[in-house]
Design an enzyme around this catalytic site. Structure first.
Site, PDB file in Angstrom:
ATOM      1  N   GLY A   1       0.844  -1.183   0.000  1.00 21.86           N
ATOM      2  CA  GLY A   1       0.000   0.000   0.000  1.00 21.86           C
ATOM      3  C   GLY A   1       0.878   1.230   0.000  1.00 21.86           C
ATOM      4  O   GLY A   1       2.034   1.183   0.422  1.00 21.86           O
TER       5      GLY A   1
ATOM      6  N   GLN B   1       2.715   9.962   1.480  1.00 21.98           N
ATOM      7  CA  GLN B   1       4.024   9.322   1.511  1.00 21.98           C
ATOM      8  C   GLN B   1       4.902   9.730   0.331  1.00 21.98           C
ATOM      9  O   GLN B   1       6.112   9.568   0.385  1.00 21.98           O
ATOM     10  CB  GLN B   1       3.881   7.804   1.547  1.00 21.98           C
ATOM     11  CG  GLN B   1       3.290   7.295   2.849  1.00 21.98           C
ATOM     12  CD  GLN B   1       3.197   5.797   2.843  1.00 21.98           C
ATOM     13  OE1 GLN B   1       2.241   5.226   2.341  1.00 21.98           O
ATOM     14  NE2 GLN B   1       4.211   5.166   3.408  1.00 21.98           N
TER      15      GLN B   1
ATOM     16  N   CYS C   1       6.229   0.179   7.546  1.00 21.95           N
ATOM     17  CA  CYS C   1       5.765   1.357   6.824  1.00 21.95           C
ATOM     18  C   CYS C   1       6.902   1.864   5.948  1.00 21.95           C
ATOM     19  O   CYS C   1       8.039   1.974   6.406  1.00 21.95           O
ATOM     20  CB  CYS C   1       5.341   2.436   7.812  1.00 21.95           C
ATOM     21  SG  CYS C   1       4.750   3.949   7.035  1.00 21.95           S
ATOM     22  N   LEU C   2       6.590   2.162   4.714  1.00 21.35           N
ATOM     23  CA  LEU C   2       7.612   2.669   3.797  1.00 21.35           C
ATOM     24  C   LEU C   2       8.160   4.021   4.240  1.00 21.35           C
ATOM     25  O   LEU C   2       9.232   4.421   3.805  1.00 21.35           O
ATOM     26  CB  LEU C   2       7.049   2.751   2.375  1.00 21.35           C
ATOM     27  CG  LEU C   2       6.624   1.405   1.780  1.00 21.35           C
ATOM     28  CD1 LEU C   2       5.952   1.606   0.425  1.00 21.35           C
ATOM     29  CD2 LEU C   2       7.799   0.455   1.674  1.00 21.35           C
TER      30      LEU C   2
ATOM     31  N   HIS D   1      -4.040   0.942   7.721  1.00 22.33           N
ATOM     32  CA  HIS D   1      -2.727   1.583   7.707  1.00 22.33           C
ATOM     33  C   HIS D   1      -2.712   2.748   6.718  1.00 22.33           C
ATOM     34  O   HIS D   1      -2.283   3.861   7.054  1.00 22.33           O
ATOM     35  CB  HIS D   1      -1.673   0.536   7.342  1.00 22.33           C
ATOM     36  CG  HIS D   1      -0.281   1.046   7.318  1.00 22.33           C
ATOM     37  ND1 HIS D   1       0.642   0.712   8.276  1.00 22.33           N
ATOM     38  CD2 HIS D   1       0.373   1.867   6.443  1.00 22.33           C
ATOM     39  CE1 HIS D   1       1.796   1.311   8.003  1.00 22.33           C
ATOM     40  NE2 HIS D   1       1.656   2.002   6.892  1.00 22.33           N
ATOM     41  N   GLU D   2      -3.181   2.498   5.503  1.00 20.59           N
ATOM     42  CA  GLU D   2      -3.161   3.553   4.479  1.00 20.59           C
ATOM     43  C   GLU D   2      -4.150   4.667   4.805  1.00 20.59           C
ATOM     44  O   GLU D   2      -3.858   5.851   4.592  1.00 20.59           O
ATOM     45  CB  GLU D   2      -3.431   2.959   3.094  1.00 20.59           C
ATOM     46  CG  GLU D   2      -2.413   1.924   2.652  1.00 20.59           C
ATOM     47  CD  GLU D   2      -0.962   2.360   2.777  1.00 20.59           C
ATOM     48  OE1 GLU D   2      -0.653   3.551   2.591  1.00 20.59           O
ATOM     49  OE2 GLU D   2      -0.113   1.498   3.072  1.00 20.59           O
TER      50      GLU D   2
ATOM     51  N   HIS E   1      -2.700   7.163   7.125  1.00 24.27           N
ATOM     52  CA  HIS E   1      -1.803   8.132   6.481  1.00 24.27           C
ATOM     53  C   HIS E   1      -2.565   9.383   6.023  1.00 24.27           C
ATOM     54  O   HIS E   1      -2.025  10.488   6.061  1.00 24.27           O
ATOM     55  CB  HIS E   1      -1.101   7.513   5.270  1.00 24.27           C
ATOM     56  CG  HIS E   1       0.127   6.746   5.606  1.00 24.27           C
ATOM     57  ND1 HIS E   1       1.236   7.320   6.196  1.00 24.27           N
ATOM     58  CD2 HIS E   1       0.434   5.442   5.433  1.00 24.27           C
ATOM     59  CE1 HIS E   1       2.172   6.408   6.365  1.00 24.27           C
ATOM     60  NE2 HIS E   1       1.711   5.246   5.916  1.00 24.27           N
TER      61      HIS E   1
END
Length: 187
Positions: free
Chosen positions: A46, A51, A98-99, A140-141, A144
C-alpha cells in the site's frame, strides 16, 4: 511510469490531514500509475499520497492472500469502518512496517474486519469488505490520510523501539526521503 521518492517520518505532509481529491483527470491517472510503480519498487502492499509528498486523500493497495486471491485498487476520498480491534497484546504475527519508517517492523493490534467506501481513479464509487491482512492494509493507508503513522499507535514498548530507530537514522525532521530501487532501504 515514474518511481517517486518516499517521504520519511518527520516530513510535515506525513503528519497532516490530507485534502480531498477533486479532479479525476489525466494528472490523477498519472499519479496513480506512478504510485503503483513506487509501491511495487519499494516493495510494499500500500502507498498513500502523503508518503510521496502530496497531501491528497488518495492511496493505492495491492495484496494477494494465502489462497492466491489478488485485491488491487485505488482509494480516493475514502471512508473506512472497522470492527473493534481485539483486546490483548500484539504478537509477532501482528507486526507491520511502513515505507515511511523503512526497515522497521513493530507489532500493532488492528481490527480484523473493515469496510472501505471510496472512489477509484475515474471517480467511480465502490465498496470493499476486507478481513485479515487486507483490512490491516486499508487501516494503515487510511491512517496516512489523517496524518497518523502506525508508529503513533504503538504500545509503550513499540514506541520506545521506533523512537530509537528514528534517532539512530536521524529521521523525524523534514527533508528525509528515499527512492525505491535506488537507495538501499527496505520496508
Amino acid at each position: 511510469m515514474t518511481v517517486l521518492p518516499i517521504c520519511i517520518t518527520g516530513e510535515p505532509v506525513l503528519h497532516e490531514v490530507a485534502e480531498p481529491v477533486v479532479g479525476f483527470d489525466a494528472e490523477l491517472a498519472q499519479l496513480v500509475e506512478d504510485m503503483f510503480a513506487t509501491m511495487e519498487a519499494a516493495p510494499g502492499v500500500g502507498l498513500a499520497a502523503p508518503q510521496v509528498g502530496l497531501g491528497k486523500r488518495l492511496f493505492v493497495y495491492d495484496w494477494t492472500d494465502e489462497d492466491g486471491t489478488r485485491t488491487r485498487g485505488v482509494a480516493a476520498n475514502p471512508e473506512l469502518w472497522v470492527t473493534p480491534p481485539p483486546i490483548g497484546i500484539a504478537e509477532e504475527e501482528d507486526e507491520e512496517g511502513c515505507l515511511s519508517i523503512p526497515g522497521e517492523r513493530f507489532a500493532l493490534m488492528r481490527s480484523d474486519r473493515a469496510i472501505l467506501r471510496a472512489q477509484d481513479e475515474l471517480g467511480e464509487h465502490y465498496e470493499l469488505e476486507a478481513s485479515g491482512w487486507l483490512a490491516r492494509i486499508l487501516q494503515h493507508e487510511f491512517d496516512h490520510l489523517n496524518g497518523v503513522l502506525y508508529a503513533d499507535r504503538l504500545d509503550a514498548l513499540g514506541t520506545k523501539g521506533v523512537q530509537k530507530a528514528i534517532k539512530r537514522n536521524k529521521w523525524g525532521v523534514p527533508g528525509n526521503s528515499w527512492l525505491p530501487g535506488v537507495d538501499d532501504l527496505e520496508d
